[in-house]
Design an enzyme around this catalytic site. Structure first.
Site, short mmCIF file in Angstrom:
data_model
loop_
_atom_site.label_atom_id
_atom_site.label_comp_id
_atom_site.label_asym_id
_atom_site.label_seq_id
_atom_site.Cartn_x
_atom_site.Cartn_y
_atom_site.Cartn_z
N GLU A 428 70.56 27.95 -21.92
CA GLU A 428 69.43 28.80 -22.33
C GLU A 428 68.16 28.41 -21.59
O GLU A 428 67.39 29.27 -21.16
CB GLU A 428 69.22 28.72 -23.85
CG GLU A 428 70.36 29.29 -24.67
CD GLU A 428 70.76 30.69 -24.26
OE1 GLU A 428 69.90 31.47 -23.82
OE2 GLU A 428 71.97 31.02 -24.36
N HIS A 431 68.11 29.91 -18.16
CA HIS A 431 67.60 31.30 -18.12
C HIS A 431 66.08 31.31 -18.19
O HIS A 431 65.41 31.96 -17.38
CB HIS A 431 68.09 32.08 -19.35
CG HIS A 431 69.52 32.49 -19.31
ND1 HIS A 431 70.07 33.18 -18.26
CD2 HIS A 431 70.52 32.32 -20.20
CE1 HIS A 431 71.35 33.40 -18.52
NE2 HIS A 431 71.65 32.89 -19.69
N ASP A 504 76.30 37.36 -19.30
CA ASP A 504 75.33 37.32 -18.19
C ASP A 504 75.94 37.94 -16.94
O ASP A 504 75.29 38.70 -16.22
CB ASP A 504 74.94 35.88 -17.85
CG ASP A 504 74.38 35.14 -19.06
OD1 ASP A 504 73.89 35.83 -19.97
OD2 ASP A 504 74.46 33.90 -19.08
#
Ligand code: ADP
Length: 604
Positions: A428, A431, A504
């Site tokens: 995370e 990202h 993703d």
């Protein structure tokens, strides 16, 4: 608006009533009536009646004796006793020996009981069932549907809580368009005077949940006219011709009630292109033909306005959308930032909210949400407040409910192993870091690694600062890089990859493909479309429109594009390796961090 509707009972209900009636009739009523006529007496009374010569007719059965009085028609019954001279005495007393004493006693009653009553019951029930079947034939699409079709359009009559334009937030263009219709319904003379005629049909097109049905109801509510509402699929029946007769009936009713509004939801169910394919749907085509005929049939300015909604306008038959039928098309798109804020406010009127609630921030977080989703978000917030024992909803409730609507509820008992948690945290932050380091990417709002019921183990919520109508090539590339950032972080830190990046990968590929096949953003294909979008409002499926050779080239370019962005993301993370570790550990410990906390650590 109130809906007037009669509840329907299932057919089996009537069968049961008939059965119960017949059983009651045969086992209780008939024996009761028969028994009531017979009077039980002792043998002594019988003997004395013989002596007094009162016995009229007599029948000696195996176990009893039935006899009648000479003066009245009362039937008596007594037991059988050994009496050898009985026949002789009876004969002398003038009694008549009869074989069918009971039947003969009341022939009229017998006919009534055994013939007329059952026939009457059957005829009555038959009539009832026939009526019921006819009703069903018109309404339910039941297996046994037959006969003439009757439309079962629900009629909404005006009531004090009728939907008005002010209840539909955002969608200003659509409202403006429809205001004219309301004005026409209020004041048709104004339009007739100048010779203008109103469009007969208006097609509301847009993705699901954007308020098409609400807008149609609001037009009826504002104009204060009856509102007939029916879904396209309700016209399609099992037997050919049924739907067509429903259409006829609907228009007949509408003309009687004019001025009024007829609303056909999901019109694509009947209005699909007639493509003459083998095994075509005759019933649907007949229904569509009838609709076309009816729309041509009524004069202009009769006061019947037809509104229809669909989210697949491209599949409609061109005959339906030509001028003179549905000649006006009103797009009802997903709300923009301002629209979302207004919709939230409209729905928040129904619940109690804290004073500090920031609707504009909430609207920004819920980018891409439809009106129905926003209504759902508000309701979820209210539910969450109740669960927490509060009587008002707060900003935190709203934010949590956005996540619930996007990603599902928190999975309370999902226990990640320590390594998994670390991987998710790095993923995370990967990202978020890539997004933050590329200037054009939207700022990060929140990062969490609490698993959700949707299957997401964590996510990074990005927030658009304002409305975006255009996206540049660089912006899309950055977005792809952000999608690949999670996997890149895993590779850098753990040297291996996990299944966590499947979503993703899907998103990144979709964007890269669209760049090359539809947006003309590749170097080789110039402005040639390689793909066409099939249904713009429902997921936007595409189909290829190029040769197999080109297709292979497209695939190559998509791979190259994603690869380049993946490399870019890896480079960004390598450069910021320390921050990556620091932020990931912070997230690992806190599980949920805000955009501000993230930026604080990043800018330190
Ligand atoms: P559609 O017919 O476009 O699929 P609906 O009109 O049935 O959508 O909307 C579903 C629900 O979503 C409505 O009952 C309403 O609560 C909410 N909603 C949708 N759009 C809006 C809007 N623009 N303003 C307020 N509420 C909306």
């Amino acid at each position: 608006m109130e809906e007037i509707k009669k509840p329907k009972k299932p057919l089996i209900y009537y069968y049961c009533i008939v059965l119960v009636l017949l059983l009651l009739f045969n086992f209780i009523f008939i024996p009761y009536v028969v028994r009531k006529q017979i009077k039980q007496v002792d043998y002594g009374t019988f003997m004395s009646m013989i002596e007094e010569e009162k016995v009229g007719r007599v029948e000696i059965q195996n176990n009893q004796i039935l006899f009648t009085d000479k003066d009245s028609s009362v039937i008596y019954k007594t037991g059988l006793v050994y009496d050898p001279t009985l026949t002789e005495r009876l004969y002398h007393s003038g009694a008549v020996f009869s074989g069918e004493i009971i039947e003969e006693t009341s022939p009229f009653l017998n006919i009534l009981l055994y013939w007329i009553l059952p026939i009457a019951i059957f005829v009555g029930v038959g009539q009832l069932m026939y009526k019921k079947l006819l009703q069903r034939a018109s309404g339910g699409g039941d297996f046994m549907s037959f006969g003439m079709g009757k439309s079962n359009a629900r009629v909404y009559v005006k009531s004090s809580d009728g939907i008005k334009f002010c209840d539909v937030a955002g969608e200003d263009e659509a409202k403006e368009n429809l205001t004219e219709i309301v004005d026409y319904l209020h004041n048709p003379e104004k339009y007739r005077e100048i010779g203008a005629s109103m469009p007969k049909g208006i097609l509301l097109v847009g993705p699901p949940g954007t308020g098409k049905t609400m807008l149609a109801k609001a037009v009826a509510g504002e104009a204060n006219v009856p509102f007939f509402s029916m879904s396209g699929s309700e016209f399609v029946e099992m037997f050919v011709g049924m739907g067509a007769s429903k259409v006829r009936d609907l228009f007949k009713q509408a003309k009687e009630k004019a001025p009024c509004i007829v609303f056909i939801d999901e019109i694509d169910a009947i209005g699909k292109k007639r493509d003459g394919q083998l095994g075509g749907n005759d019933e649907r085509e007949q229904t569509l033909n009838q609709l076309l005929t009816e729309m041509d049939g009524f004069e202009e300015n009769t006061g019947v306005i037809i509104l229809a909604a669909t989210n697949r306008p491209e599949s409609l038959d061109p005959a339906l959308t030509r001028p003179g039928r549905f000649d006006r098309r009103v797009p009802v798109e997903l709300p923009d930032l301002k629209g979302r804020e207004e919709i939230l406010k409209v729905h928040a009127r129904k619940i109690k909210v804290a004073d500090n609630v920031d609707f504009s921030q909430t609207a920004r977080m819920a980018s891409g949400a439809s009106g129905a989703e926003l209504a759902n978000i508000i309701n979820e917030a209210a539910l969450r407040a109740v669960r927490d024992g509060r009587n008002f909803a707060t900003q935190a409730d709203l934010e949590e409910s956005i996540e619930v609507v996007i990603a599902g509820y928190q999975k309370k008992n999902a226990i990640l192993t320590d390594t998994e948690k670390r991987i998710v945290a790095y993923h995370e932050i990967g990202h978020a870091l890539v997004a933050a380091k590329q200037n054009n990417s939207a700022p990060v709002q929140k990062i969490t690694i609490v698993p959700r019921t949707s299957g997401a183990l964590g996510y990074t919520m990005q927030v658009e600062e304002g409305n975006h109508y255009l996206m540049s090539k660089e912006e899309i590339e950055n977005k792809i890089a952000t999608y690949t950032g999670g996997r890149a972080a895993e590779e850098i830190v753990f040297g291996s990859v996990t299944t966590g990046a499947s979503n993703d990968i899907e998103q990144a590929t979709k964007l890269a493909r669209a760049m090359i096949t539809r947006y003309g953003m590749s170097n080789d294909f110039d402005m040639v479309a390689m793909e066409v979008v099939n249904n713009q409002y429902l997921g936007g499926d595409t189909s290829l429109a190029c040769s197999a050779k080109t297709q292979a080239l497209v695939d190559e370019q998509v791979v190259a594009l994603v690869k380049k962005q993946h490399e870019k993301a890896t480079a960004i993370l390598m450069e910021n390796r320390e921050k990556l570790d620091e932020l990931s550990m912070f997230l690992y410990e806190k599980e949920t961090i805000t955009g501000e906390e993230f930026m604080d650590i990043l800018d330190k």
